[in-house]
Enzyme design. Sequence first.
Site, short mmCIF file in Angstrom:
data_model
loop_
_atom_site.label_atom_id
_atom_site.label_comp_id
_atom_site.label_asym_id
_atom_site.label_seq_id
_atom_site.Cartn_x
_atom_site.Cartn_y
_atom_site.Cartn_z
N SER A 137 22.35 5.88 3.33
CA SER A 137 22.06 5.57 4.72
C SER A 137 23.11 6.24 5.59
CB SER A 137 22.11 4.05 4.96
OG SER A 137 22.07 3.72 6.33
N TYR A 150 25.58 -4.59 4.60
CA TYR A 150 24.74 -3.44 4.25
C TYR A 150 25.59 -2.17 4.15
CZ TYR A 150 20.88 -0.07 4.61
OH TYR A 150 19.99 0.95 4.39
#
Length: 289
Positions: A137, A150
Amino acid sequence: MGIVVITGTSTGIGFATAATLARGGHTVFAGMRNPDRGDELRELASKERLSIRIVRLDVDNDDSVDEAFKNILKENGHIDVLVNNAGISGGGPVELVPIGIFRQIMETNFFGAIRCIKAVVPSMRERRSGCIVNITSVAGQFGMSPQGPYAASKWALEGLSECLAQELSAFNVRVAMVEPGVIATPMTTSPRPMPPPTNPYFPIIRRMVAYFTASLKTPSSPFEVAETIQGIVDGKSTKLRNPTGHDGAKLIQWRKSKTDEEWVKLGAASDSEWAADAQKNLGVDVNSP
């Protein structure tokens, strides 16, 4: 064309990647924790006569991973490509997120990828051929509150991937990372509940929700990410890190444009200052709700 295993294929990026690589002529084994959720992918494969096989694969479970990969290797003799896509979201201020949530996110996003990597590396190394694509990501490149849980999992996966790339380069096995920005998938489009204004971190949570809302007004399709993955698998890209989505590279450049201290200070900026900085660097009109 190769034998490809993709994790987390019931929706979103995994679904799009399975369809895209199968359309490109690859034989795809589409891993899902619950194969009952694979009806849409089965229908697509049947309609387009694509070589897609749905397999039960829970990346959180040692036995499930071992069984799935042993069966695929037994049937095909080798695996050419592994795409570690399975992942879960989760955010919130570090102070307020329970330790159990941190563990759950790390279990899937980090340890789940390791389980699958360990299942394919021995045969790839022995054959001196293979490709491992880890879906990380933009959050693997920089931290932005309130994405601590995250981001931590994606930073860990990026660090592992860079080490793994060095380890396997001598054996002609490629490792690449794909770094999506905000992509229109169930993970990002599901309603994001706002905390009460009494929450001490309410302003930063509101800003993140505002950015996702603004970015999704011109959404990037998961098929855009799938095309990036296809470029790696087919050898058109040899880069280690591959930002993708309309804002992937922009978000990373936004972080690189600031010193560490400037980036940290942005967390204490006013809503108007934060929105102006985001608009200047990302070209997105962010107006906090």
